[in-house]
Scaffold this active site. Structure first.
Site, PDB file in Angstrom:
ATOM      1  N   SER A  85       0.798  -1.231   0.000  1.00 18.38           N
ATOM      2  CA  SER A  85       0.000   0.000   0.000  1.00 18.38           C
ATOM      3  C   SER A  85       0.827   1.275   0.000  1.00 18.38           C
ATOM      4  O   SER A  85       0.300   2.344  -0.299  1.00 18.38           O
ATOM      5  CB  SER A  85      -0.940   0.018   1.213  1.00 18.38           C
ATOM      6  OG  SER A  85      -0.202  -0.086   2.415  1.00 18.38           O
ATOM      7  N   ASP A 134      -3.825   7.095   8.432  1.00 12.50           N
ATOM      8  CA  ASP A 134      -4.952   6.262   8.864  1.00 12.50           C
ATOM      9  C   ASP A 134      -4.550   4.995   9.606  1.00 12.50           C
ATOM     10  O   ASP A 134      -5.400   4.163   9.903  1.00 12.50           O
ATOM     11  CB  ASP A 134      -5.806   5.872   7.659  1.00 12.50           C
ATOM     12  CG  ASP A 134      -5.070   4.927   6.716  1.00 12.50           C
ATOM     13  OD1 ASP A 134      -3.848   4.762   6.849  1.00 12.50           O
ATOM     14  OD2 ASP A 134      -5.727   4.338   5.826  1.00 12.50           O
ATOM     15  N   HIS A 181      -0.065   3.884   7.517  1.00 11.65           N
ATOM     16  CA  HIS A 181       0.192   4.721   6.345  1.00 11.65           C
ATOM     17  C   HIS A 181       0.472   6.167   6.751  1.00 11.65           C
ATOM     18  O   HIS A 181      -0.066   6.653   7.741  1.00 11.65           O
ATOM     19  CB  HIS A 181      -1.005   4.658   5.389  1.00 11.65           C
ATOM     20  CG  HIS A 181      -1.435   3.267   5.070  1.00 11.65           C
ATOM     21  ND1 HIS A 181      -2.672   2.774   5.409  1.00 11.65           N
ATOM     22  CD2 HIS A 181      -0.771   2.250   4.467  1.00 11.65           C
ATOM     23  CE1 HIS A 181      -2.765   1.511   5.014  1.00 11.65           C
ATOM     24  NE2 HIS A 181      -1.612   1.177   4.443  1.00 11.65           N
TER      25      HIS A 181
END
Length: 493
Positions: free
Chosen positions: A131, A448, A451
Site C-alpha cells: 500500500s 490512517d 500509512h
C-alpha cells in the site's frame, strides 16, 4: 550600466543548493532536476544551467540567481547603476569576465576531477509493492472477493486529488512525487485498466497492492483459524511479478525492443516486508520467531530484483521498511506494560523497530552483493544500478523532530481514525461514521494507521530522488539507514 557581484552559495558535497525552507518545499513541488542537480521546485529557488543571456540578465534585475556548474553553485547579484543610459544588459566584457571566473572555479575545484555519476533520463516507471506504492489495485482485488475497500471513500485523496483514487493516503505517495519530479505521468494501476489497451502501459504500470506480502500467502494461511481467513489476499510479490511478465509481450515484441524500453525505465520493488512481519505477530508469533523469517523475506525480494534485471531493467529501487514500532495501530495492538519496552527518545516499541532495522540491514547487504555482481559484468553487456531507498531513517527523524517538518507535537497520533489512544480504534476505520479526522493533514505524520500523510511522503520522496539520481554515490545500494534507531495487525500496508 550593470555591475556583477559574485559570491559562493552554500552547497552540499554533491554541488546541490541547500537551505530551502520547509514551508517552501511544502508550497512548491518536491524536487526538480536541473542540469543534473537537485533543486527545490518551489517559488523561492531558481537555477540556471549556464550564465545568463542578455534576456536572462534583464530578468535578474535586483535578484540573486543561482548558476549551477558541474561542481559548485555560484550566486550573482545584478544591480543597476545610476547611469542615465539604463542598459538592459551588461557589457560584453562583463559577461566574458564572468565566464572566465566560472571556468576557473570549475577547473580548480576538487570535484571537477571526480568521476561523473551516471545519470539517466527515465521515460517510464514500473512498480511492485504494497500500500505504500498502490495507486489503485487494492480496490480491484478487494472487489474480486466481494470486500469493500474503505480507501474508495472520503476523506481519502482529499488533499491533492480531491477524490478517492485507491491510494491509502490523503494525497500522493512517494512514487507519485518521483514520477512528477521526473516529468512522468502518475503510474496507473495495472488491474484498473478497464479495457485500456495493454500497450498504453509503455509509460509505466503499477502492480502494487495494499496488504501484499513478499512471501507467498500460503505461508500465512497455515495459521488460519477454523473456517479459514481471506487475508492475506493472493497478491504476493511472486503474483505481481507474474502480472508484469504477462504484460511484457504487449510492451515490447523483440529482445532489442524490450532492452531499449526497460533500460529507460525506473523499476520499484517494495516496500515489502512489513506485512509479512505484522501478519506473523498478529498470529501470536514471538519477535524471536518472526526474526527468523527475515532472511526468507529478503531473499524473496532479492530474487525479484534479479528477475527484473534479467528482463532488462537497468535501474531498480528497493525501499526498506518503516519503523513499524512507531505506527499507532502497532503501539496499541502490541502495547507493553513494561516502560523499558519503549524507546525514551521516540516513544516507539523497541523490539518491533529492531526487527524492522534488522530487515533493512539484511536487505541492504543483499542488494550490495547484487550490485557487486553487476559491476563484474562485461562492459559490453552493461550492468544495472540497484538503489536502496531509506524508509526507516526519515520517519524516525520526523518522530524525534516533528516541528522541523511542520508536524504537531503529538506526532504519533493519527490524522484519520477513531476515538482512543493515538486516535486509533479497531472498531472505527478512517471514513466510518463516528471516525475522527484532523483539520490539517499536512501537520501530521500518520494518516490512517501504518500509512503516512502526503506531507510525510513528500520529504521521503525527496531523499529517494537524491539516491536515484546518484546511485554510484551511494553505498552500493543507495541511501543510508540507521540500524541503531529504536524504532499490524489491524491495518496492513
Amino acid at each position: 550600466m550593470w555591475m556583477a557581484h559574485q559570491e559562493r552559495c552554500d552547497k552540499d558535497g554533491q554541488g546541490n543548493a541547500i537551505g530551502t525552507s520547509i514551508d517552501a518545499v511544502r508550497r512548491g513541488g518536491v524536487l526538480a532536476k536541473t542540469g543534473g542537480h537537485t533543486a527545490a521546485s518551489g517559488p523561492t529557488t531558481r537555477r540556471y544551467q549556464n550564465l545568463p543571456s542578455r534576456v536572462r540578465v534583464a530578468q535578474c534585475k535586483k535578484q540573486k540567481e543561482c548558476l549551477a556548474s558541474s561542481s559548485c553553485v555560484l550566486c550573482h547579484t545584478w544591480e543597476r547603476s545610476t547611469s542615465k543610459m539604463g542598459e538592459l544588459s551588461p557589457p560584453p566584457w562583463a559577461v566574458s569576465l564572468l565566464l572566465l571566473l566560472l571556468m576557473v572555479v570549475v577547473l580548480t575545484s576538487p570535484a571537477a576531477a571526480a568521476p561523473q555519476v551516471r545519470q539517466r533520463r527515465f521515460e517510464s516507471m514500473f512498480s511492485l509493492g504494497d500500500s505504500y506504492a498502490d495507486t489503485g489495485n487494492g480496490p480491484v482485488v478487494f472487489g474480486w472477493h466481494g470486500i469493500a475497500n474503505p480507501v474508495m471513500r472520503p476523506p481519502y485523496g482529499s488533499t491533492f486529488f480531491r477524490r478517492p483514487t485507491g491510494r491509502n493516503c490523503d494525497g500522493r505517495l512517494p512514487i507519485d512525487f518521483l514520477a512528477e519530479s521526473m516529468g512522468l505521468p502518475l503510474v496507473p494501476p495495472f488491474l484498473a485498466r478497464n479495457g485500456t489497451a495493454a500497450r498504453s502501459f509503455r509509460r509505466g504500470a503499477n502492480f502494487a497492492v495494499g496488504g501484499a506480502t513478499a512471501l507467498d500467502t500460503t505461508f500465512f494461511h497455515r495459521w488460519d483459524p477454523p473456517g479459514g481467513n481471506v487475508f492475506p489476499l493472493n497478491t504476493s510479490l511472486a503474483v505481481q511479478m507474474q502480472w508484469f511478465e504477462s504484460l511484457k509481450p504487449d510492451l515490447c515484441a523483440t529482445p532489442k525492443e524490450c532492452k531499449d524500453l526497460f533500460s529507460r525505465s525506473l523499476f520499484f520493488v517494495g516496500a515489502f516486508g512489513a506485512n509479512d512481519y505484522l501478519l506473523s505477530l498478529a498470529a501470536n508469533k514471538s519477535i524471536h520467531q518472526v526474526r527468523t523469517y527475515v532472511p526468507d523475506v529478503v531473499r524473496t525480494i532479492s530474487k525479484a530484483v534479479q528477475r527484473l534485471i534479467q528482463h532488462g531493467a537497468t535501474t531498480v529501487v528497493v525501499p526498506g521498511v518503516i519503523p513499524v514500532g512507531c505506527a499507532p495501530p502497532v503501539l496499541v495492538t502490541f502495547a507493553d506494560p513494561d516502560p523499558a519496552a519503549y524507546d525514551a527518545r521516540t516513544g516507539c516499541l523497541k523490539a518491533i523497530n529492531d526487527l524492522a532495522a534488522h530487515h533493512n540491514a539484511l536487505l541492504r547487504e543483499s542488494l550490495r552483493e547484487l550490485q557487486a555482481k553487476q559491476h563484474r559484468r562485461p562492459a559490453e553487456v552493461g550492468g544495472a544500478d540497484i538503489v536502496y531507498a531509506d524508509f526507516f531513517t526519515p520517519v524516525i527523524d520526523m518522530v524525534t523532530s516533528p516541528a522541523k517538518f511542520g508536524f504537531e507535537g503529538d506526532v504519533l497520533t493519527l490524522c484519520c481514525g477513531g476515538s482512543g489512544r493515538f486516535n486509533y480504534n479497531k472498531r472505527f476505520f478512517c471514513g466510518d461514521p463516528g471516525a475522527v479526522r484532523c483539520r490539517d493533514p499536512s501537520a501530521r505524520l500518520f494518516w490512517d494507521g501504518v500509512h503516512l500523510t502526503e506531507a510525510a511522503y513528500r520529504y521521503i520522496a525527496a531523499g529517494w530522488l537524491s539516491s536515484i539520481k546518484s546511485p554510484a554515490a551511494s553505498d552500493g545500494s543507495g541511501g543510508t539507514n540507521r540500524t541503531d534507531a529504536t524504532p499490524t495487525v489491524e491495518s496492513s500496508c
